[in-house]
Design a protein around this motif. Structure first.
Motif, mmCIF file in Angstrom:
data_model
loop_
_atom_site.group_PDB
_atom_site.id
_atom_site.type_symbol
_atom_site.label_atom_id
_atom_site.label_comp_id
_atom_site.label_asym_id
_atom_site.label_seq_id
_atom_site.Cartn_x
_atom_site.Cartn_y
_atom_site.Cartn_z
ATOM 1 N N ASN A 179 3.101 0.889 -18.658
ATOM 2 C CA ASN A 179 2.575 1.343 -17.371
ATOM 3 C C ASN A 179 1.150 1.872 -17.460
ATOM 4 O OD1 ASN A 179 4.887 0.630 -16.035
ATOM 5 N ND2 ASN A 179 5.808 2.654 -16.232
ATOM 6 N N LYS A 180 0.634 2.031 -18.663
ATOM 7 C CA LYS A 180 -0.718 2.548 -18.822
ATOM 8 C C LYS A 180 -1.756 1.449 -18.988
ATOM 9 C CE LYS A 180 0.745 6.959 -20.669
ATOM 10 N NZ LYS A 180 0.736 7.877 -21.795
ATOM 11 N N THR A 181 -1.353 0.191 -18.944
ATOM 12 C CA THR A 181 -2.329 -0.880 -19.071
ATOM 13 C C THR A 181 -3.270 -0.830 -17.878
ATOM 14 O OG1 THR A 181 -1.014 -2.523 -17.905
ATOM 15 C CG2 THR A 181 -0.690 -2.366 -20.306
ATOM 16 N N PRO A 182 -4.535 -1.216 -18.057
ATOM 17 C CA PRO A 182 -5.498 -1.160 -16.944
ATOM 18 C C PRO A 182 -5.056 -1.954 -15.715
ATOM 19 C CG PRO A 182 -6.643 -1.513 -19.013
ATOM 20 C CD PRO A 182 -5.170 -1.609 -19.306
ATOM 21 N N VAL A 183 -4.489 -3.136 -15.933
ATOM 22 C CA VAL A 183 -4.044 -3.956 -14.805
ATOM 23 C C VAL A 183 -2.911 -3.267 -14.060
ATOM 24 C CG1 VAL A 183 -2.953 -6.145 -14.160
ATOM 25 C CG2 VAL A 183 -4.801 -6.125 -15.842
ATOM 26 N N CYS A 184 -1.985 -2.696 -14.783
ATOM 27 C CA CYS A 184 -0.859 -2.004 -14.163
ATOM 28 C C CYS A 184 -1.341 -0.782 -13.387
ATOM 29 C CB CYS A 184 0.155 -1.600 -15.220
ATOM 30 S SG CYS A 184 1.659 -0.894 -14.508
ATOM 31 N N LYS A 185 -2.276 -0.036 -13.949
ATOM 32 C CA LYS A 185 -2.809 1.141 -13.266
ATOM 33 C C LYS A 185 -3.463 0.752 -11.943
ATOM 34 C CE LYS A 185 -3.797 4.280 -17.083
ATOM 35 N NZ LYS A 185 -4.863 4.954 -17.833
ATOM 36 N N VAL A 186 -4.239 -0.311 -11.959
ATOM 37 C CA VAL A 186 -4.916 -0.770 -10.738
ATOM 38 C C VAL A 186 -3.888 -1.211 -9.702
ATOM 39 C CG1 VAL A 186 -6.425 -2.578 -9.795
ATOM 40 C CG2 VAL A 186 -7.068 -1.380 -11.893
ATOM 41 N N MET A 228 -0.684 -0.324 -9.469
ATOM 42 C CA MET A 228 0.102 0.815 -8.981
ATOM 43 C C MET A 228 -0.723 1.675 -8.035
ATOM 44 S SD MET A 228 3.036 0.163 -9.985
ATOM 45 C CE MET A 228 3.784 1.596 -9.283
ATOM 46 N N GLN A 229 -2.009 1.845 -8.308
ATOM 47 C CA GLN A 229 -2.866 2.609 -7.407
ATOM 48 C C GLN A 229 -3.012 1.887 -6.072
ATOM 49 O OE1 GLN A 229 -4.296 5.819 -7.825
ATOM 50 N NE2 GLN A 229 -4.386 5.438 -5.636
ATOM 51 N N ALA A 230 -3.157 0.566 -6.127
ATOM 52 C CA ALA A 230 -3.278 -0.222 -4.897
ATOM 53 C C ALA A 230 -2.001 -0.122 -4.062
ATOM 54 C CB ALA A 230 -3.587 -1.681 -5.231
ATOM 55 N N SER A 288 0.196 2.305 -4.166
ATOM 56 C CA SER A 288 0.243 3.680 -3.682
ATOM 57 C C SER A 288 -0.664 3.862 -2.461
ATOM 58 C CB SER A 288 -0.181 4.635 -4.804
ATOM 59 O OG SER A 288 -0.192 5.959 -4.340
ATOM 60 N N ASP A 289 -1.854 3.262 -2.500
ATOM 61 C CA ASP A 289 -2.783 3.332 -1.366
ATOM 62 C C ASP A 289 -2.170 2.710 -0.118
ATOM 63 O OD1 ASP A 289 -4.650 4.528 -3.031
ATOM 64 O OD2 ASP A 289 -5.873 2.721 -3.252
ATOM 65 N N VAL A 290 -1.566 1.538 -0.278
ATOM 66 C CA VAL A 290 -0.951 0.840 0.863
ATOM 67 C C VAL A 290 0.199 1.663 1.425
ATOM 68 C CG1 VAL A 290 0.391 -1.184 1.561
ATOM 69 C CG2 VAL A 290 -1.628 -1.464 0.138
ATOM 70 N N MET A 291 1.049 2.178 0.547
ATOM 71 C CA MET A 291 2.188 2.971 0.999
ATOM 72 C C MET A 291 1.723 4.213 1.754
ATOM 73 S SD MET A 291 4.793 1.228 0.196
ATOM 74 C CE MET A 291 6.118 2.385 0.424
ATOM 75 N N SER A 292 0.686 4.850 1.268
ATOM 76 C CA SER A 292 0.146 6.036 1.929
ATOM 77 C C SER A 292 -0.483 5.683 3.275
ATOM 78 C CB SER A 292 -0.888 6.693 1.015
ATOM 79 O OG SER A 292 -1.493 7.771 1.668
ATOM 80 N N LEU A 293 -1.247 4.619 3.284
ATOM 81 C CA LEU A 293 -1.950 4.187 4.493
ATOM 82 C C LEU A 293 -1.001 3.778 5.606
ATOM 83 C CD1 LEU A 293 -4.718 3.362 5.762
ATOM 84 C CD2 LEU A 293 -4.371 1.137 4.724
ATOM 85 N N LEU A 294 0.089 3.113 5.255
ATOM 86 C CA LEU A 294 1.001 2.572 6.264
ATOM 87 C C LEU A 294 2.322 3.324 6.357
ATOM 88 C CD1 LEU A 294 0.364 -1.215 5.586
ATOM 89 C CD2 LEU A 294 -0.621 0.224 7.395
ATOM 90 N N SER A 295 2.376 4.500 5.745
ATOM 91 C CA SER A 295 3.632 5.252 5.748
ATOM 92 C C SER A 295 3.950 5.797 7.134
ATOM 93 C CB SER A 295 3.550 6.407 4.746
ATOM 94 O OG SER A 295 2.610 7.365 5.203
#
Length: 122
Positions: free
Chosen positions: A8-15, A17-19, A21-28
């Protein structure tokens, strides 16, 4: 073999998961998808039109959700020089990009209800 925490700490995974998280927050919340879907279908609508179309939402909540969606550039707000002043809302070009995701979520939801609740959709 890598541990789950390390994967879960790979750069691709971090990006990713952040994306997500952003979508979930934006459209929650209960109302944002309904408002977006209504504007996609109805083009430009006034506040009272949206209040009637989004079944069960109160005017304060609609106002808050519209502000959030406008701030995040998913809808636009236009103030018309009328007496009394009227305001209309429309989906932005960027907001339109949510349509494929909404369609996929709806398709997934129909299949989920078939599988879990054994519902037959007409």
């Amino acid at each position: 073999m890598k541990k789950t925490a390390e994967i879960n700490k790979t750069p691709v995974c971090k990006v990713r998961m952040q994306a997500i998280s952003d979508v979930m927050s934006l459209l929650s919340g209960k109302w944002k998808f309904h408002i977006i879907g209504t504007l996609i279908e109805g083009n430009t609508l006034g506040f009272m039109d949206l209040l009637r179309e989004v079944n069960g939402i109160g005017s304060k909540m609609l106002s808050k959700e519209l502000q959030d969606l406008e701030m995040n550039k998913l809808i636009s707000r236009t103030v018309h020089n009328t007496k009394p002043v009227t305001v209309s809302y429309a989906i932005t070009e960027y907001g339109q990009t949510l349509l494929p995701m909404i369609n996929e979520m709806a398709k997934w939801g129909v299949n989920y209800r078939k599988m879990v609740f054994n519902e037959h959709v007409i």
